[in-house]
Motif scaffolding. Sequence first.
Motif, PDB file in Angstrom:
ATOM      1  N   LYS A  59      91.172  50.431 -17.133  1.00  0.00           N
ATOM      2  CA  LYS A  59      91.458  50.445 -15.695  1.00  0.00           C
ATOM      3  C   LYS A  59      92.150  49.148 -15.276  1.00  0.00           C
ATOM      4  CE  LYS A  59      87.576  53.450 -14.500  1.00  0.00           C
ATOM      5  NZ  LYS A  59      86.345  53.619 -13.682  1.00  0.00           N
ATOM      6  N   GLN A  60      91.721  48.051 -15.843  1.00  0.00           N
ATOM      7  CA  GLN A  60      92.351  46.766 -15.523  1.00  0.00           C
ATOM      8  C   GLN A  60      93.809  46.752 -15.982  1.00  0.00           C
ATOM      9  OE1 GLN A  60      89.607  44.193 -17.566  1.00  0.00           O
ATOM     10  NE2 GLN A  60      88.220  44.023 -15.809  1.00  0.00           N
ATOM     11  N   SER A  61      94.093  47.346 -17.122  1.00  0.00           N
ATOM     12  CA  SER A  61      95.471  47.427 -17.614  1.00  0.00           C
ATOM     13  C   SER A  61      96.331  48.281 -16.690  1.00  0.00           C
ATOM     14  CB  SER A  61      95.495  48.003 -19.034  1.00  0.00           C
ATOM     15  OG  SER A  61      94.852  47.145 -19.954  1.00  0.00           O
ATOM     16  N   ILE A  62      95.782  49.392 -16.218  1.00  0.00           N
ATOM     17  CA  ILE A  62      96.499  50.257 -15.280  1.00  0.00           C
ATOM     18  C   ILE A  62      96.785  49.516 -13.990  1.00  0.00           C
ATOM     19  CG2 ILE A  62      96.318  52.354 -13.876  1.00  0.00           C
ATOM     20  CD1 ILE A  62      94.554  53.519 -16.167  1.00  0.00           C
ATOM     21  N   ALA A  63      95.779  48.822 -13.470  1.00  0.00           N
ATOM     22  CA  ALA A  63      95.927  48.088 -12.221  1.00  0.00           C
ATOM     23  C   ALA A  63      97.018  47.035 -12.323  1.00  0.00           C
ATOM     24  CB  ALA A  63      94.601  47.440 -11.832  1.00  0.00           C
ATOM     25  N   SER A  64      97.032  46.298 -13.419  1.00  0.00           N
ATOM     26  CA  SER A  64      98.037  45.258 -13.613  1.00  0.00           C
ATOM     27  C   SER A  64      99.428  45.861 -13.766  1.00  0.00           C
ATOM     28  CB  SER A  64      97.671  44.427 -14.845  1.00  0.00           C
ATOM     29  OG  SER A  64      98.659  43.461 -15.120  1.00  0.00           O
ATOM     30  N   PHE A  65      99.519  46.964 -14.494  1.00  0.00           N
ATOM     31  CA  PHE A  65     100.794  47.597 -14.795  1.00  0.00           C
ATOM     32  C   PHE A  65     101.460  48.169 -13.548  1.00  0.00           C
ATOM     33  CE2 PHE A  65     103.240  51.290 -16.508  1.00  0.00           C
ATOM     34  CZ  PHE A  65     104.077  50.597 -17.376  1.00  0.00           C
ATOM     35  N   LEU A  66     100.647  48.690 -12.615  1.00  0.00           N
ATOM     36  CA  LEU A  66     101.191  49.393 -11.449  1.00  0.00           C
ATOM     37  C   LEU A  66     100.948  48.666 -10.132  1.00  0.00           C
ATOM     38  CD1 LEU A  66     100.249  53.030 -12.497  1.00  0.00           C
ATOM     39  CD2 LEU A  66     102.530  52.008 -12.469  1.00  0.00           C
ATOM     40  N   GLY A  67     100.596  47.393 -10.201  1.00  0.00           N
ATOM     41  CA  GLY A  67     100.447  46.613  -8.977  1.00  0.00           C
ATOM     42  C   GLY A  67      99.341  47.127  -8.094  1.00  0.00           C
ATOM     43  N   ALA A  68      98.169  47.360  -8.684  1.00  0.00           N
ATOM     44  CA  ALA A  68      97.051  47.908  -7.922  1.00  0.00           C
ATOM     45  C   ALA A  68      95.775  47.110  -8.172  1.00  0.00           C
ATOM     46  CB  ALA A  68      96.841  49.369  -8.300  1.00  0.00           C
ATOM     47  N   PRO A  69      95.805  45.786  -7.998  1.00  0.00           N
ATOM     48  CA  PRO A  69      94.645  44.963  -8.353  1.00  0.00           C
ATOM     49  C   PRO A  69      93.437  45.168  -7.453  1.00  0.00           C
ATOM     50  CG  PRO A  69      96.291  43.645  -7.230  1.00  0.00           C
ATOM     51  CD  PRO A  69      96.925  44.975  -7.496  1.00  0.00           C
ATOM     52  N   ASN A  70      93.665  45.585  -6.223  1.00  0.00           N
ATOM     53  CA  ASN A  70      92.555  45.738  -5.275  1.00  0.00           C
ATOM     54  C   ASN A  70      92.228  47.197  -5.005  1.00  0.00           C
ATOM     55  OD1 ASN A  70      92.383  42.859  -4.775  1.00  0.00           O
ATOM     56  ND2 ASN A  70      94.286  43.083  -3.633  1.00  0.00           N
ATOM     57  N   SER A  71      92.633  48.067  -5.901  1.00  0.00           N
ATOM     58  CA  SER A  71      92.480  49.500  -5.698  1.00  0.00           C
ATOM     59  C   SER A  71      91.313  50.047  -6.509  1.00  0.00           C
ATOM     60  CB  SER A  71      93.768  50.221  -6.106  1.00  0.00           C
ATOM     61  OG  SER A  71      94.877  49.703  -5.411  1.00  0.00           O
ATOM     62  N   GLU A  72      90.923  51.264  -6.156  1.00  0.00           N
ATOM     63  CA  GLU A  72      89.900  51.976  -6.910  1.00  0.00           C
ATOM     64  C   GLU A  72      90.604  52.911  -7.888  1.00  0.00           C
ATOM     65  OE1 GLU A  72      86.272  52.461  -3.849  1.00  0.00           O
ATOM     66  OE2 GLU A  72      88.170  53.274  -3.122  1.00  0.00           O
ATOM     67  N   ILE A  73      90.239  52.828  -9.160  1.00  0.00           N
ATOM     68  CA  ILE A  73      90.905  53.598 -10.204  1.00  0.00           C
ATOM     69  C   ILE A  73      89.886  54.469 -10.917  1.00  0.00           C
ATOM     70  CG2 ILE A  73      92.200  53.464 -12.367  1.00  0.00           C
ATOM     71  CD1 ILE A  73      93.382  50.844 -11.384  1.00  0.00           C
ATOM     72  N   CYS A 180     105.898  57.152 -13.500  1.00  0.00           N
ATOM     73  CA  CYS A 180     105.267  55.973 -14.101  1.00  0.00           C
ATOM     74  C   CYS A 180     105.821  55.711 -15.504  1.00  0.00           C
ATOM     75  CB  CYS A 180     103.755  56.177 -14.182  1.00  0.00           C
ATOM     76  SG  CYS A 180     102.913  56.087 -12.601  1.00  0.00           S
ATOM     77  N   GLY A 181     106.223  54.477 -15.725  1.00  0.00           N
ATOM     78  CA  GLY A 181     106.802  54.099 -17.011  1.00  0.00           C
ATOM     79  C   GLY A 181     108.306  53.996 -16.993  1.00  0.00           C
ATOM     80  N   THR A 182     108.924  54.278 -15.823  1.00  0.00           N
ATOM     81  CA  THR A 182     110.389  54.228 -15.748  1.00  0.00           C
ATOM     82  C   THR A 182     110.909  53.003 -15.006  1.00  0.00           C
ATOM     83  OG1 THR A 182     110.471  55.519 -13.684  1.00  0.00           O
ATOM     84  CG2 THR A 182     110.506  56.751 -15.766  1.00  0.00           C
ATOM     85  N   LYS A 183     110.047  52.350 -14.212  1.00  0.00           N
ATOM     86  CA  LYS A 183     110.510  51.181 -13.451  1.00  0.00           C
ATOM     87  C   LYS A 183     109.316  50.402 -12.927  1.00  0.00           C
ATOM     88  CE  LYS A 183     112.926  53.468 -10.520  1.00  0.00           C
ATOM     89  NZ  LYS A 183     113.878  53.695  -9.415  1.00  0.00           N
ATOM     90  N   ASP A 186     104.899  48.727  -7.314  1.00  0.00           N
ATOM     91  CA  ASP A 186     103.780  48.008  -6.714  1.00  0.00           C
ATOM     92  C   ASP A 186     103.020  48.965  -5.801  1.00  0.00           C
ATOM     93  OD1 ASP A 186     102.402  45.343  -6.167  1.00  0.00           O
ATOM     94  OD2 ASP A 186     102.933  45.980  -4.128  1.00  0.00           O
ATOM     95  N   PHE A 187     101.900  49.449  -6.294  1.00  0.00           N
ATOM     96  CA  PHE A 187     101.125  50.434  -5.534  1.00  0.00           C
ATOM     97  C   PHE A 187     100.626  49.864  -4.210  1.00  0.00           C
ATOM     98  CE2 PHE A 187      96.908  52.244  -4.516  1.00  0.00           C
ATOM     99  CZ  PHE A 187      97.296  53.549  -4.239  1.00  0.00           C
ATOM    100  N   GLU A 188     100.188  48.629  -4.216  1.00  0.00           N
ATOM    101  CA  GLU A 188      99.581  48.045  -3.026  1.00  0.00           C
ATOM    102  C   GLU A 188     100.506  48.087  -1.815  1.00  0.00           C
ATOM    103  OE1 GLU A 188      96.409  46.683  -2.414  1.00  0.00           O
ATOM    104  OE2 GLU A 188      95.945  47.733  -4.271  1.00  0.00           O
ATOM    105  N   SER A 189     101.798  47.915  -2.037  1.00  0.00           N
ATOM    106  CA  SER A 189     102.745  47.876  -0.921  1.00  0.00           C
ATOM    107  C   SER A 189     103.534  49.175  -0.766  1.00  0.00           C
ATOM    108  CB  SER A 189     103.729  46.721  -1.119  1.00  0.00           C
ATOM    109  OG  SER A 189     104.513  46.916  -2.287  1.00  0.00           O
ATOM    110  N   SER A 190     103.155  50.214  -1.510  1.00  0.00           N
ATOM    111  CA  SER A 190     103.981  51.422  -1.593  1.00  0.00           C
ATOM    112  C   SER A 190     103.869  52.339  -0.384  1.00  0.00           C
ATOM    113  CB  SER A 190     103.607  52.217  -2.845  1.00  0.00           C
ATOM    114  OG  SER A 190     102.293  52.750  -2.721  1.00  0.00           O
ATOM    115  N   GLY A 191     102.771  52.240   0.368  1.00  0.00           N
ATOM    116  CA  GLY A 191     102.527  53.186   1.449  1.00  0.00           C
ATOM    117  C   GLY A 191     101.795  54.430   0.986  1.00  0.00           C
TER     118      GLY A 191
END
Length: 360
Positions: A59-73, A180-183, A186-191
Amino acid sequence: MKNFRKEFPILTQNTYLNTASSGILYNSLLEYRQEHDLDFLIGGSIFREQQQHFLTTVKQSIASFLGAPNSEIVLVSNFSTGFNTILEGINTKQKVLLLDEDYPSINFAVLSKGFEVCYAEVNAVVEENIKTAIQKHKPNVFAFSLVQYISGITIDLEFIKELKRDYPDMLIIADATQFCGTKNFDFESSGIDILGSSSYKWLLGGYGNGFIICKQNILESITPTSYINASTHSPYDSSYTNLQARFECGHLDTLTFGSLQHSIHFLTSIGLSNIEKKINELSTYLKDELKIKDLLGKDIIQRTNHSSIFNIKGDQNLFNFLREQNIITSLRGEGIRISLHFYNTIEDIDALFSALYRYR
């Protein structure tokens, strides 16, 4: 980037233009999977004792990869399973906006659960269609794929941010399986409130693994009240009753989720910026050539930004001919779908056009 092609044995014998259907296995992932099962062979249950800690690192790897450090995964076997679980926690009296050509795992799942549904048309001005549909129907939920699986039309990410600013109370759920995996993202700012993905396509994670990312507090809002009440008074361990357990019920497979984590690290080592640049170069070249040869629909021609998924005019006979030439594609919609990842080359595209010339 060509140096990475040696990681993918299938590319030595085939022109693989089908990542939108399935990503391909590569050497270092095979080695990881063999080592994993060897450790399980030797260790048995001892090997599984650290599974919960390991899955937390995934989950930590996913969060880092997709800009979701403060999210629930939450980890799921695939997007479709996770999406159906999400829908079970949303009141069916809510109105849901869908895209008319979207993936059946989204549209049918919503319809089958009895939601009131409205649609926006997928064409050259899909963003305007979405805005008009929201103004007219006032949906509570907008569920859609970031990249349309048949046409490759991509919903503009800046437009999604604008939607969230204009309609903050509308729940935005995005399927990112073809994205996911193409570019960089940042999930946190994505809306986006909830983003889900299977991992067997562009993430190269193999089958049986995916994830759902939720903005803070969203997970609780899509959990049935009956579940929350039961968990509050339950004598069972929280791993059986917490909000994530509704998605992660049962024992998760460390082989499949380890494969996802391995591929996230693999793509990170290449660099998402490098991957995005390579895909854009290939996509631009292919689109220009398809326009010249009149093999592209007008909606795609009119779009400024597009994914690396294209659907060209063709039928079963052409599909079969391409397969005989070791050119791997998919029949989708009313044509033949072509998709390009970072391991593809200009030579792959030229090989496609050479085969099309011979066929016609």
